[in-house]
Design an enzyme around this catalytic site. Structure first.
Site, mmCIF file in Angstrom:
data_model
loop_
_atom_site.group_PDB
_atom_site.id
_atom_site.type_symbol
_atom_site.label_atom_id
_atom_site.label_comp_id
_atom_site.label_asym_id
_atom_site.label_seq_id
_atom_site.Cartn_x
_atom_site.Cartn_y
_atom_site.Cartn_z
ATOM 1 C CG ASP A 163 -1.959 1.058 1.235
ATOM 2 O OD1 ASP A 163 -2.189 1.641 0.167
ATOM 3 O OD2 ASP A 163 -2.550 1.328 2.299
ATOM 4 C CG ASP A 184 -3.525 3.770 -3.163
ATOM 5 O OD1 ASP A 184 -4.436 2.959 -3.389
ATOM 6 O OD2 ASP A 184 -3.556 4.579 -2.217
ATOM 7 C CD GLU A 185 -5.820 -1.007 -1.396
ATOM 8 O OE1 GLU A 185 -5.471 -1.672 -0.407
ATOM 9 O OE2 GLU A 185 -6.897 -0.361 -1.451
#
Length: 423
Positions: A8, A110-111
């Site tokens: 993350d 974003d993860e």
């Protein structure tokens, strides 16, 4: 035991905007001052999309109106969102992670989740693997990530949300009572605000309280969601990691040097290592590359790159290395080098028809189509002895790939990588 990493990006939008802004203003790092990513600077409309750690100290929260954020901190610095930048940075992250394994499930910009078992033979422990990945992201891409390690996706995500930034956390089944149960029910994944408020009304305040509650009682209160919350509180998750079906747009690798390279010979030895790694991945994915890019980051953190388009796509180590060296010679300004990278793009399957150059078999660069013979002087051409033809190079690379697959990556290596005994 199969393990999963949850990776993350720390304050993704703010980190990505900050690292981009540092290129034009090295004195201003948005991550170190009260700052937000939000709406229009003049009108101060919109909501807070991301905030820095210093901004958090003023009580600023993601999702609140920008005007409220400025009331809490009048000298707050705000940057507008740059979604094109965020998409590019996300792609760069996924490509870097893809250099480790293709068993990756991206769940947002974003993860992502990554399977550990495909890379377990390369590391002494899951923690060392996660730390290596996080360090490479930081040193290569200029932003930080948290990595959570656990036996399932739920626990991996919970672990990655522990202390930030740039941290690696584990959450094994034996660690649940210590690390997870003392937390508020509001911090349990998939427990919304209204469900959390209702749980608290029922006297269930911590994840441990929820784990020890009667699942039948919870089902009576929340229907099927009650059973799911109880399972999550006990670390039970039946979901599986489903790798994304990516069409490869690029394959590359870069490395931050332990000591700055100050000579071309030092740099080209690194380029040879990178060429072997990147060409090996091209062959593993059955891809050929039409475009080659070389990146240099200097000791003062300035970056530059140069690329060339090939007439004939390549995947052999020698052709990629020769091309990288030519690009390096054109690019390097003589300053100490902190990082080197090679990236290949415009890929095609190695089973697709390939239009060969008229000059195949003379030199990897001619055969790759990097240079037409008319652009190379007779003296320059004569200084480069004829190289093995492409078919011989392919067979050599295939043989080395097979040996490394069977006996390990260090089973065979080039003589230039051997350490010479001290005299």
């Amino acid at each position: 035991m199969d393990l999963i990493f949850h990776i993350d990006v720390n304050s993704a939008f703010l980190s990505w905007s900050a690292s981009e802004k540092l290129k034009s203003d090295p004195s201003l790092d948005l991550r170190t001052i009260p700052s937000i990513i939000g709406g229009d600077q003049k009108s101060r409309h919109g909501v807070v999309l991301a905030k820095s750690v210093p901004a958090k100290k003023y009580g600023i929260q993601t999702g609140e109106p920008v005007v409220n954020a400025f009331r809490k901190c009048p000298f707050l610095v705000m940057e507008p969102p740059d979604h094109r930048l965020y998409h590019r940075r996300s792609q760069e992250l996924m490509e870097l992670l893809g250099s480790y394994t293709s068993d990756i499930e991206q769940v947002s910009i974003d993860e992502c989740y990554m399977a550990y078992s495909p890379i377990s033979h390369r590391f002494s422990s899951p923690e060392s693997a996660a730390r290596k990945i996080a360090d490479q992201v930081r040193d290569t891409l200029g932003f930080t990530v948290n990595v959570g390690i656990a036996p399932n996706k739920l626990l991996a995500k919970m672990a990655s949300d522990f202390e930030k930034p740039d941290r690696v956390h584990t959450l094994y089944k034996t660690e649940i009572p210590i690390k997870m149960w003392p937390l508020s029910v509001r911090e349990l994944f998939m427990v919304g605000k209204s469900s959390a408020a209702r749980l608290e009304e029922l006297g269930i305040h911590t994840i441990g309280d929820l784990a020890h509650a009667s699942p039948e009682f919870l089902e009576a209160q929340f229907k099927s969601q009650g059973r799911v919350m109880w399972e999550h509180a006990n670390g039970i998750d039946h979901s599986r990691l489903i790798p994304n079906d990516h069409t490869f747009k690029g394959i590359g690798n870069s490395t931050t040097l332990a000591n700055d390279a100050t000579t071309a010979a030092e740099a080209k030895k690194v380029l040879l290592q990178l060429s072997e790694q990147v060409s090996g991945r091209l062959r593993k994915k059955a891809q050929l590359a039409h475009t080659i890019t070389v990146e240099i980051k200097y000791s003062d953190f300035r970056s530059c790159s140069r690329q060339t388009q090939l007439l004939t796509p390549i995947s052999t180590t020698d052709a990629l290395y020769d091309c990288a060296c030519r690009l390096f010679d054109e690019l390097w300004n003589g300053a100490p080098i902190r990082l080197l990278g090679i990236r290949t793009t415009k890929l095609q399957s190695n089973t697709d028809p390939v239009q060969l150059s008229l000059f195949d078999g003379d030199s990897p660069l001619f055969s790759a189509g990097v240079f037409e013979p008319s652009t190379v002087s007779d003296s320059a051409a004569s200084s480069h002895p004829p190289k093995p033809d492409l078919e011989k190079q392919r067979r050599l690379d295939a043989a080395m790939d097979e040996i490394k697959k069977k006996f390990g990556k260090d089973a065979v290596m080039r003589g230039s990588f051997l350490k010479r005994p001290k005299s």
